[in-house]
Motif scaffolding. Structure first.
Motif, PDB file in Angstrom:
ATOM      1  N   UNK A 211       0.462   0.285  -9.402  1.00 13.06           N
ATOM      2  CA  UNK A 211      -0.350   1.216 -10.198  1.00 13.06           C
ATOM      3  C   UNK A 211      -1.836   1.104  -9.898  1.00 13.06           C
ATOM      4  N   UNK A 212      -2.220   0.218  -9.019  1.00  7.59           N
ATOM      5  CA  UNK A 212      -3.651  -0.060  -8.834  1.00  7.59           C
ATOM      6  C   UNK A 212      -4.387   1.024  -8.068  1.00  7.59           C
ATOM      7  N   UNK A 213      -3.697   1.898  -7.324  1.00  6.25           N
ATOM      8  CA  UNK A 213      -4.358   2.934  -6.536  1.00  6.25           C
ATOM      9  C   UNK A 213      -4.766   4.140  -7.373  1.00  6.25           C
ATOM     10  N   UNK A 214      -4.318   4.203  -8.606  1.00  4.74           N
ATOM     11  CA  UNK A 214      -4.690   5.304  -9.498  1.00  4.74           C
ATOM     12  C   UNK A 214      -5.367   4.696 -10.720  1.00  4.74           C
ATOM     13  N   UNK A 215      -6.646   4.983 -10.903  1.00  3.24           N
ATOM     14  CA  UNK A 215      -7.422   4.306 -11.942  1.00  3.24           C
ATOM     15  C   UNK A 215      -6.907   4.621 -13.337  1.00  3.24           C
ATOM     16  N   UNK A 216      -6.655   5.882 -13.639  1.00  2.42           N
ATOM     17  CA  UNK A 216      -6.174   6.254 -14.971  1.00  2.42           C
ATOM     18  C   UNK A 216      -4.778   5.712 -15.222  1.00  2.42           C
TER      19      UNK A 216
ATOM     20  N   UNK B  36       4.328  -9.606 -16.949  1.00  5.42           N
ATOM     21  CA  UNK B  36       3.243  -9.399 -17.919  1.00  5.42           C
ATOM     22  C   UNK B  36       2.284 -10.586 -17.867  1.00  5.42           C
ATOM     23  N   UNK B  37       1.504 -10.638 -16.808  1.00  4.56           N
ATOM     24  CA  UNK B  37       0.532 -11.709 -16.602  1.00  4.56           C
ATOM     25  C   UNK B  37      -0.825 -11.218 -17.086  1.00  4.56           C
ATOM     26  N   UNK B  38      -1.330 -11.852 -18.142  1.00  6.17           N
ATOM     27  CA  UNK B  38      -2.591 -11.400 -18.731  1.00  6.17           C
ATOM     28  C   UNK B  38      -3.798 -11.832 -17.929  1.00  6.17           C
ATOM     29  N   UNK B  39      -3.635 -12.715 -16.940  1.00  4.66           N
ATOM     30  CA  UNK B  39      -4.785 -13.241 -16.200  1.00  4.66           C
ATOM     31  C   UNK B  39      -5.203 -12.361 -15.035  1.00  4.66           C
ATOM     32  N   UNK B  40      -4.417 -11.370 -14.642  1.00 11.13           N
ATOM     33  CA  UNK B  40      -4.714 -10.557 -13.472  1.00 11.13           C
ATOM     34  C   UNK B  40      -5.512  -9.307 -13.782  1.00 11.13           C
ATOM     35  N   UNK B  41      -5.654  -8.953 -15.060  1.00 13.10           N
ATOM     36  CA  UNK B  41      -6.434  -7.795 -15.432  1.00 13.10           C
ATOM     37  C   UNK B  41      -5.692  -6.476 -15.387  1.00 13.10           C
ATOM     38  N   UNK B  42      -4.425  -6.472 -14.992  1.00 12.28           N
ATOM     39  CA  UNK B  42      -3.636  -5.224 -14.969  1.00 12.28           C
ATOM     40  C   UNK B  42      -2.908  -5.043 -16.304  1.00 12.28           C
TER      41      UNK B  42
ATOM     42  N   UNK C 148       0.813  -1.218   0.000  1.00 16.80           N
ATOM     43  CA  UNK C 148       0.000   0.000   0.000  1.00 16.80           C
ATOM     44  C   UNK C 148       0.853   1.278   0.000  1.00 16.80           C
ATOM     45  N   UNK C 149       1.918   1.387   0.831  1.00 15.14           N
ATOM     46  CA  UNK C 149       2.719   2.624   0.794  1.00 15.14           C
ATOM     47  C   UNK C 149       3.316   2.897  -0.587  1.00 15.14           C
ATOM     48  N   UNK C 150       3.681   1.859  -1.318  1.00 18.80           N
ATOM     49  CA  UNK C 150       4.272   2.051  -2.643  1.00 18.80           C
ATOM     50  C   UNK C 150       3.233   2.576  -3.632  1.00 18.80           C
ATOM     51  N   UNK C 151       2.048   1.980  -3.626  1.00 19.22           N
ATOM     52  CA  UNK C 151       1.010   2.403  -4.570  1.00 19.22           C
ATOM     53  C   UNK C 151       0.472   3.793  -4.222  1.00 19.22           C
ATOM     54  N   UNK C 152       0.407   4.144  -2.942  1.00 16.94           N
ATOM     55  CA  UNK C 152      -0.051   5.482  -2.564  1.00 16.94           C
ATOM     56  C   UNK C 152       0.962   6.547  -2.985  1.00 16.94           C
ATOM     57  N   UNK C 153       2.228   6.235  -2.838  1.00 19.88           N
ATOM     58  CA  UNK C 153       3.254   7.197  -3.262  1.00 19.88           C
ATOM     59  C   UNK C 153       3.139   7.469  -4.756  1.00 19.88           C
ATOM     60  N   UNK C 154       2.978   6.422  -5.552  1.00 19.67           N
ATOM     61  CA  UNK C 154       2.882   6.600  -7.001  1.00 19.67           C
ATOM     62  C   UNK C 154       1.585   7.320  -7.381  1.00 19.67           C
ATOM     63  N   UNK C 155       0.511   7.077  -6.644  1.00 23.55           N
ATOM     64  CA  UNK C 155      -0.744   7.790  -6.908  1.00 23.55           C
ATOM     65  C   UNK C 155      -0.579   9.283  -6.662  1.00 23.55           C
ATOM     66  N   UNK C 156       0.068   9.652  -5.564  1.00 25.08           N
ATOM     67  CA  UNK C 156       0.267  11.071  -5.257  1.00 25.08           C
ATOM     68  C   UNK C 156       1.173  11.745  -6.288  1.00 25.08           C
ATOM     69  N   UNK C 157       2.149  11.004  -6.782  1.00 29.05           N
ATOM     70  CA  UNK C 157       3.041  11.580  -7.794  1.00 29.05           C
ATOM     71  C   UNK C 157       2.274  11.908  -9.072  1.00 29.05           C
ATOM     72  N   UNK C 158       1.417  10.981  -9.513  1.00 25.53           N
ATOM     73  CA  UNK C 158       0.658  11.213 -10.746  1.00 25.53           C
ATOM     74  C   UNK C 158      -0.328  12.361 -10.553  1.00 25.53           C
ATOM     75  N   UNK C 159      -0.966  12.439  -9.417  1.00 23.19           N
ATOM     76  CA  UNK C 159      -1.878  13.563  -9.147  1.00 23.19           C
ATOM     77  C   UNK C 159      -1.122  14.890  -9.146  1.00 23.19           C
ATOM     78  N   UNK C 160       0.125  14.851  -8.687  1.00 27.43           N
ATOM     79  CA  UNK C 160       0.908  16.085  -8.662  1.00 27.43           C
ATOM     80  C   UNK C 160       1.244  16.588 -10.062  1.00 27.43           C
TER      81      UNK C 160
END
Length: 623
Positions: free
Chosen positions: A400-405, A417-423, A359-371
């Motif tokens: 990357x899952x914490x930021x929808x876009x 690159x796992x096609x079964x997870x939906x990411x 969670x801390x990793x995905x939140x950091x990346x979400x805040x960066x993209x919002x910035x």
């Protein structure tokens, strides 16, 4: 007493001495080429030369002209030839001439003299046009001044509509070429009327470009739009266009590429369509500009990791930031925007060991993209569709899952690159090759392998037993077959005889099972050591799958077929294996890192796949 001529076969007194001198023989032979035999026997020579010709042979006279000391052997008659040579070798006042320069000057003067003398003895009409172009020579009592040649009569030559010219004269055979004789006209008669061209200048008109017609097409078409005529227009000025307009035009160009028949830099069996790849690559070189965001704290941003199994993301970041061809400082001209962060550095900076909390990793990346979305207008313009990231860590997709876009729109180059997870989404995201770099200063160390005849091991694998596939592989084939060298960590008793790299270079097939995730660095290692990879990972999107034909150089085995692995490999014929091995050798250059990127290397392949999938997005948006 005059010596006998060499024409009679009798040898002169100097013959033995002269033949022993190879240098002299070469000089005499060279002079003999310049002066023909008729030079000394022509009736137009001065009186002294026939005397010489009657007493000496052809080679004797050449010898006298260029080697004056030989007059002591031939006697007084040879002095007539020395006068001409003495005059030729007389130097200019105030200058001295070298030995060979005097000889060359003598050869030039004598060559000019011979040419003039031979012109007088040439038969008619060769000498007539050379010496007397309008001379007083006469034929049948009539002066040539009263006549001038006329063009040949049209009745002498008949042209066939679809054939060569045919003579109408009966005296010429069908096998010979007819040459019409010159016709003379009396100058006292009035000359034929020749229509003069008007002196008025005609205005220069620019002719339209020629129309290229495809001769293979039928003469008539019910629908004219079906006939495709090649265009002669110039290459568009992509740099003047807006980024979206240039991408649309590039997509149109790629849909109808010129056919590539033989390219020395590309091996066609490796690609699904080598023509599309080459045209797309050429357009990428001409059009693509990437803007790199400078925001972000270090070491997570702008700090590449160049060593280890996650080195792909670090090497791409390093080479992308150093590149000047594809990068731009003007974001309004950019076709793609790069988020220069490292998933490996993100783990080292924010992950708490053994917490299993991302969670801390995905939140950091979400805040960066919002910035950057709040600071710049480029993200909101396309909702991140023209942005991309490169992450080789196994956790790259999950951050990357914490930021929808970011998760749904951004182009993600991922090793996992796992096609079964939906990411990871085929056609938009890029499968990044996972490369192991042990020495960043020598990334190409140990690259290369043995010949097919030197690969005695059928299949080889050695590695840690993690994930769901490797324990099953070891259960069925571990230490049970001499041809199947399947181990866990390579035992010391084995590594003392052959190292890990030596095993791969001596094996026909290298087993590449998945670990915790579907990706494995052994796929690229197999290519480095020219070993055909055997990939065991369901739902794994292979690197550069949108362009490469992996069936030409690899074997993909389903996880459920592991018990039948040996029979699958033995079912591949030797001829097919040799073709696959050749393809692996040709494929190797597309997976190599270089300190300065080379054309078609792994850096350009990754960038091209991002570019290519961006064009696919534009096609989907238009539809």
């Amino acid at each position: 007493m005059v010596p006998e001529s060499s024409e009679t076969g009798a040898a002169h007194p100097f013959t033995k001495e002269w033949s022993a001198n190879d240098k002299g023989n070469g000089q005499l032979a060279a002079v003999a080429v310049v002066f023909p035999r008729s030079f000394f026997s022509s009736p137009s020579f001065p009186p002294s030369f026939p005397l010489l010709a009657s007493n000496f042979s052809y080679y004797d006279l050449l010898f006298l002209l260029f080697f004056p000391s030989s007059h002591r052997i031939f006697g007084p008659p040879a002095m007539a030839a020395l006068d001409l040579r003495t005059a030729a070798r007389r130097p200019r006042r105030g200058r001295t001439m070298s030995h060979w320069r005097r000889r060359i000057t003598a050869i030039a003067l004598l060559s000019s003299a011979v040419t003039a003398l031979l012109a007088f003895t040439m038969p008619y009409p060769l000498a007539l046009g050379l010496i007397f172009p309008l001379g007083p020579l006469s034929s049948a009592g009539t002066s040539f001044d009263e006549y001038e040649p006329l063009p040949p009569s049209p009745s002498l030559v008949r042209l066939k509509p679809n054939g060569p010219a045919v003579s109408t004269s009966n005296s010429v055979s069908s096998s010979s070429v007819f040459v019409p004789p010159p016709v003379l006209r009396n100058r006292s008669e009035p000359p034929p009327v020749v229509r003069k061209r008007s002196k008025r200048r005609r205005s220069k008109r620019r002719e339209p470009p020629p129309v290229v017609r495809n001769l293979d097409l039928p003469a008539r078409k019910s629908n004219p739009s079906d006939v495709k005529v090649p265009s002669l227009r110039r290459e568009p000025a992509y740099w003047r266009m807006a980024p979206e307009e240039a991408l649309r035009l590039a997509k149109t160009e790629i849909q109808n590429p010129p056919v590539v028949l033989d390219d020395p830099d590309l091996y066609a069996p490796l690609f699904k369509n080598v023509s599309i790849f080459k045209r797309s690559y050429e357009l990428m070189e001409r059009i693509l500009k990437v803007y790199i965001y400078q925001d972000g704290p270090t070491p997570i941003f702008h700090t590449p990791e160049l060593r280890g199994i996650y080195a792909s993301e670090g090497w791409f970041m390093k080479l992308m930031e150093e590149n000047k061809q594809y990068t731009t400082r003007d974001p309004s001209k950019a076709h793609l925007f790069y988020l220069p962060y490292s998933a490996r550095q993100l783990e080292l900076a924010l992950y708490v060991p053994n917490s299993h909390n991302l969670r801390p990793l995905s939140l950091f990346l979400r805040d960066y993209v919002n910035g950057i979305a709040a600071k710049f207008p480029f993200w909101n313009k396309t909702r991140g569709a023209d942005h991309f990231l490169v992450a080789c860590h196994d956790w790259g997709p999950y951050t990357t899952t914490r930021h929808e876009e970011l998760c749904k729109n951004t182009i993600k180059a991922l090793c996992n690159s796992d096609a079964s997870e939906g990411i990871f989404i085929r056609g938009r995201d890029v499968s990044l090759p996972e490369t192991t770099i042990r020495n960043p200063k020598k990334p190409l160390r140990y690259v290369g392998g043995n010949r097919v005849s030197q690969r005695s091991i059928l299949a080889f694998f050695a590695g840690n037993m993690h994930g769901r596939v490797r324990p099953i592989l070891l259960k069925y084939w571990g230490d049970k077959d001499e041809d199947m060298r399947i181990y866990g960590p390579l035992p010391n008793r084995v590594s003392r005889q052959m190292s890990y790299v030596q095993h791969m270079k001596a094996s026909k097939f290298c087993i590449c099972p998945m670990g915790y995730e579907v990706n494995s660095p052994r796929i690229v290692e197999s290519i480095y050591y020219e070993c055909v990879p055997v990939i065991i990972a369901d739902n794994f999107v292979l690197p550069f799958e949108e362009l490469l034909d992996w069936s030409a150089f690899s074997v993909v085995v389903a996880e459920k077929d592991i018990p039948n692995l040996k029979n699958i490999l033995l079912g591949i014929s030797l001829r097919r294996y040799i073709r696959m091995h050749t393809c692996v050798q040709k494929l190797q250059k597309h997976f190599l890192w270089h300190a300065k990127p080379l054309k078609y290397d792994i850096f350009h392949m990754i960038l091209h796949s991002i570019w290519f999938n961006r064009l696919n997005q534009i096609q989907l948006q238009q539809e």
